[in-house]
Design a protein around this motif. Sequence first.
Motif, PDB file in Angstrom:
ATOM      1  N   GLU A  25       0.842  -1.211   0.000  1.00 49.44           N
ATOM      2  CA  GLU A  25       0.000   0.000   0.000  1.00 49.44           C
ATOM      3  C   GLU A  25       0.871   1.254   0.000  1.00 49.44           C
ATOM      4  O   GLU A  25       0.589   2.215  -0.714  1.00 49.44           O
ATOM      5  N   THR A  26       1.936   1.235   0.781  1.00 49.26           N
ATOM      6  CA  THR A  26       2.850   2.378   0.845  1.00 49.26           C
ATOM      7  C   THR A  26       3.542   2.595  -0.494  1.00 49.26           C
ATOM      8  O   THR A  26       3.690   3.734  -0.944  1.00 49.26           O
ATOM      9  N   GLU A  27       3.967   1.512  -1.143  1.00 45.99           N
ATOM     10  CA  GLU A  27       4.596   1.626  -2.462  1.00 45.99           C
ATOM     11  C   GLU A  27       3.642   2.218  -3.488  1.00 45.99           C
ATOM     12  O   GLU A  27       4.026   3.086  -4.275  1.00 45.99           O
ATOM     13  N   VAL A  28       2.398   1.764  -3.489  1.00 49.55           N
ATOM     14  CA  VAL A  28       1.413   2.279  -4.450  1.00 49.55           C
ATOM     15  C   VAL A  28       1.117   3.743  -4.163  1.00 49.55           C
ATOM     16  O   VAL A  28       1.015   4.556  -5.081  1.00 49.55           O
ATOM     17  N   ALA A  35      -2.809   8.933  -1.315  1.00 44.44           N
ATOM     18  CA  ALA A  35      -3.288   7.829  -0.502  1.00 44.44           C
ATOM     19  C   ALA A  35      -4.627   7.339  -1.052  1.00 44.44           C
ATOM     20  O   ALA A  35      -5.278   8.014  -1.849  1.00 44.44           O
ATOM     21  N   LYS A  36      -5.038   6.178  -0.612  1.00 47.78           N
ATOM     22  CA  LYS A  36      -6.295   5.596  -1.066  1.00 47.78           C
ATOM     23  C   LYS A  36      -7.463   6.520  -0.730  1.00 47.78           C
ATOM     24  O   LYS A  36      -7.571   7.011   0.398  1.00 47.78           O
ATOM     25  N   ASP A  41      -3.826  17.307  -6.091  1.00 48.75           N
ATOM     26  CA  ASP A  41      -3.422  17.829  -7.396  1.00 48.75           C
ATOM     27  C   ASP A  41      -2.197  17.098  -7.943  1.00 48.75           C
ATOM     28  O   ASP A  41      -1.957  17.094  -9.142  1.00 48.75           O
ATOM     29  N   GLU A  42      -1.419  16.482  -7.066  1.00 47.48           N
ATOM     30  CA  GLU A  42      -0.199  15.792  -7.476  1.00 47.48           C
ATOM     31  C   GLU A  42      -0.452  14.361  -7.936  1.00 47.48           C
ATOM     32  O   GLU A  42       0.476  13.682  -8.366  1.00 47.48           O
ATOM     33  N   ARG A  43      -1.677  13.890  -7.834  1.00 46.73           N
ATOM     34  CA  ARG A  43      -1.998  12.497  -8.183  1.00 46.73           C
ATOM     35  C   ARG A  43      -1.561  12.201  -9.615  1.00 46.73           C
ATOM     36  O   ARG A  43      -1.809  12.961 -10.534  1.00 46.73           O
ATOM     37  N   SER A  44      -0.884  11.049  -9.809  1.00 46.81           N
ATOM     38  CA  SER A  44      -0.402  10.678 -11.134  1.00 46.81           C
ATOM     39  C   SER A  44      -1.042   9.385 -11.638  1.00 46.81           C
ATOM     40  O   SER A  44      -0.640   8.870 -12.679  1.00 46.81           O
ATOM     41  N   GLY A  45      -1.994   8.846 -10.911  1.00 47.50           N
ATOM     42  CA  GLY A  45      -2.652   7.609 -11.333  1.00 47.50           C
ATOM     43  C   GLY A  45      -3.820   7.287 -10.420  1.00 47.50           C
ATOM     44  O   GLY A  45      -4.081   7.996  -9.440  1.00 47.50           O
ATOM     45  N   TYR A  46      -4.516   6.209 -10.747  1.00 43.78           N
ATOM     46  CA  TYR A  46      -5.682   5.805  -9.977  1.00 43.78           C
ATOM     47  C   TYR A  46      -5.629   4.314  -9.704  1.00 43.78           C
ATOM     48  O   TYR A  46      -5.119   3.531 -10.502  1.00 43.78           O
ATOM     49  N   PRO A  67      -2.520  -4.466  -4.744  1.00 47.53           N
ATOM     50  CA  PRO A  67      -3.247  -3.356  -5.372  1.00 47.53           C
ATOM     51  C   PRO A  67      -3.035  -3.332  -6.885  1.00 47.53           C
ATOM     52  O   PRO A  67      -1.952  -3.658  -7.377  1.00 47.53           O
ATOM     53  N   LYS A  68      -4.096  -2.970  -7.600  1.00 46.32           N
ATOM     54  CA  LYS A  68      -4.003  -2.799  -9.050  1.00 46.32           C
ATOM     55  C   LYS A  68      -4.113  -1.319  -9.370  1.00 46.32           C
ATOM     56  O   LYS A  68      -4.757  -0.563  -8.662  1.00 46.32           O
ATOM     57  N   LEU A  69      -3.462  -0.913 -10.460  1.00 43.51           N
ATOM     58  CA  LEU A  69      -3.532   0.459 -10.941  1.00 43.51           C
ATOM     59  C   LEU A  69      -4.177   0.464 -12.321  1.00 43.51           C
ATOM     60  O   LEU A  69      -4.043  -0.485 -13.086  1.00 43.51           O
ATOM     61  N   ARG A  70      -4.876   1.544 -12.650  1.00 38.19           N
ATOM     62  CA  ARG A  70      -5.533   1.633 -13.960  1.00 38.19           C
ATOM     63  C   ARG A  70      -4.523   1.677 -15.091  1.00 38.19           C
ATOM     64  O   ARG A  70      -4.692   1.033 -16.110  1.00 38.19           O
TER      65      ARG A  70
END
Length: 79
Positions: A25-28, A35-36, A41-46, A67-70
């Motif tokens: 979770e920390t790596e993602v 965070a989940k 504004d800095e978010r680079s993925g979902y 965890p999976k990323l889009r």
Amino acid sequence: MLLQFMTEDDPMLAMLKWFCEKLMETEVNAKINAAKSKRTDERSGYRSGYRVRRYDTRLGTMYLFVPKLRKGGYIPFLS
């Protein structure tokens, strides 16, 4: 929290599972800069849910929620 692990069939395996899932979770969170369920504004993925993966250790077999990323994907440190 220690008492929670003591009620498990294998307390050491339960602690290792918890620790590995927290590290993933920390790596993602670091990879997508958020965070989940947090909006920044800095978010680079979902995120896109979890997948279950079997992981064999000397302590025994555990099933981790990875965890999976889009976009971009995520390969855990355990691989």
